[in-house]
Motif scaffolding. Structure first.
Motif, mmCIF file in Angstrom:
data_model
loop_
_atom_site.group_PDB
_atom_site.id
_atom_site.type_symbol
_atom_site.label_atom_id
_atom_site.label_comp_id
_atom_site.label_asym_id
_atom_site.label_seq_id
_atom_site.Cartn_x
_atom_site.Cartn_y
_atom_site.Cartn_z
ATOM 1 N N ASP A 29 36.413 34.215 34.638
ATOM 2 C CA ASP A 29 34.973 34.411 34.462
ATOM 3 C C ASP A 29 34.320 35.031 35.693
ATOM 4 O O ASP A 29 33.388 35.826 35.579
ATOM 5 C CB ASP A 29 34.282 33.107 34.068
ATOM 6 N N LEU A 30 34.829 34.725 36.868
ATOM 7 C CA LEU A 30 34.310 35.332 38.091
ATOM 8 C C LEU A 30 34.663 36.820 38.136
ATOM 9 O O LEU A 30 33.829 37.653 38.493
ATOM 10 C CB LEU A 30 34.869 34.620 39.327
ATOM 11 N N LEU A 31 35.869 37.162 37.747
ATOM 12 C CA LEU A 31 36.261 38.572 37.675
ATOM 13 C C LEU A 31 35.405 39.325 36.659
ATOM 14 O O LEU A 31 35.012 40.471 36.904
ATOM 15 C CB LEU A 31 37.738 38.702 37.322
ATOM 16 N N ALA A 32 35.121 38.693 35.527
ATOM 17 C CA ALA A 32 34.290 39.338 34.511
ATOM 18 C C ALA A 32 32.875 39.591 35.031
ATOM 19 O O ALA A 32 32.295 40.656 34.795
ATOM 20 C CB ALA A 32 34.249 38.482 33.244
ATOM 21 N N GLN A 78 28.981 43.453 37.220
ATOM 22 C CA GLN A 78 28.124 43.882 38.312
ATOM 23 C C GLN A 78 28.499 45.286 38.778
ATOM 24 O O GLN A 78 27.633 46.145 38.957
ATOM 25 C CB GLN A 78 28.224 42.903 39.479
ATOM 26 N N HIS A 79 29.779 45.529 38.944
ATOM 27 C CA HIS A 79 30.256 46.848 39.374
ATOM 28 C C HIS A 79 29.866 47.917 38.353
ATOM 29 O O HIS A 79 29.374 48.990 38.718
ATOM 30 C CB HIS A 79 31.770 46.807 39.566
ATOM 31 N N LEU A 118 26.929 35.315 40.159
ATOM 32 C CA LEU A 118 28.054 35.451 41.090
ATOM 33 C C LEU A 118 27.893 34.526 42.298
ATOM 34 O O LEU A 118 28.838 33.848 42.695
ATOM 35 C CB LEU A 118 28.188 36.895 41.570
ATOM 36 N N ALA A 119 26.714 34.521 42.868
ATOM 37 C CA ALA A 119 26.482 33.715 44.073
ATOM 38 C C ALA A 119 26.565 32.218 43.807
ATOM 39 O O ALA A 119 26.961 31.451 44.690
ATOM 40 C CB ALA A 119 25.122 34.065 44.665
ATOM 41 N N SER A 120 26.223 31.798 42.587
ATOM 42 C CA SER A 120 26.217 30.366 42.293
ATOM 43 C C SER A 120 27.484 29.904 41.570
ATOM 44 O O SER A 120 27.557 28.749 41.136
ATOM 45 C CB SER A 120 24.983 30.015 41.456
ATOM 46 N N VAL A 152 38.031 44.232 41.947
ATOM 47 C CA VAL A 152 37.299 44.805 40.820
ATOM 48 C C VAL A 152 37.381 46.338 40.856
ATOM 49 O O VAL A 152 37.533 46.981 39.821
ATOM 50 C CB VAL A 152 35.851 44.314 40.818
ATOM 51 N N ARG A 153 37.277 46.915 42.026
ATOM 52 C CA ARG A 153 37.320 48.378 42.145
ATOM 53 C C ARG A 153 38.674 48.960 41.820
ATOM 54 O O ARG A 153 38.780 50.078 41.337
ATOM 55 C CB ARG A 153 36.928 48.807 43.554
#
Length: 75
Positions: free
Chosen positions: A10-13, A18-19, A48-50, A71-72
């Motif tokens: 979920d963090l990667l998603a 965002q990207h 993302l921050a939380s 991600v890039r």
């Protein structure tokens, strides 16, 4: 490929979204309404921050740059 960091899916998603939103904002034509993209970025940044992954100081110190790099480089 053996990654030094194991990020939750979920963090990667969130980071991918965002990207992609930053990319869409960068390619928006001059004069186009970008308010919805900017609002989306604010929400994605908040999520993302939380994210609970960053609760560990070791994760947020070095993990943020590695997350962006991951991600890039991944399709």
């Amino acid at each position: 490929m053996n990654l030094p960091y194991r990020f939750p899916a979920d963090l990667l998603a969130l980071a991918r979204a965002q990207h992609d939103t930053y990319t869409a904002l960068a390619h928006a034509p001059a004069g186009a309404s970008t308010a919805s993209l900017r609002r989306r970025l604010v929400l994605l940044d908040l999520h993302l921050a939380s994210h609970p992954y960053w609760a560990s100081p070791a994760h947020w110190r070095t993990g943020t740059a590695e997350l962006r790099r991951t991600v890039r480089t991944r399709p």
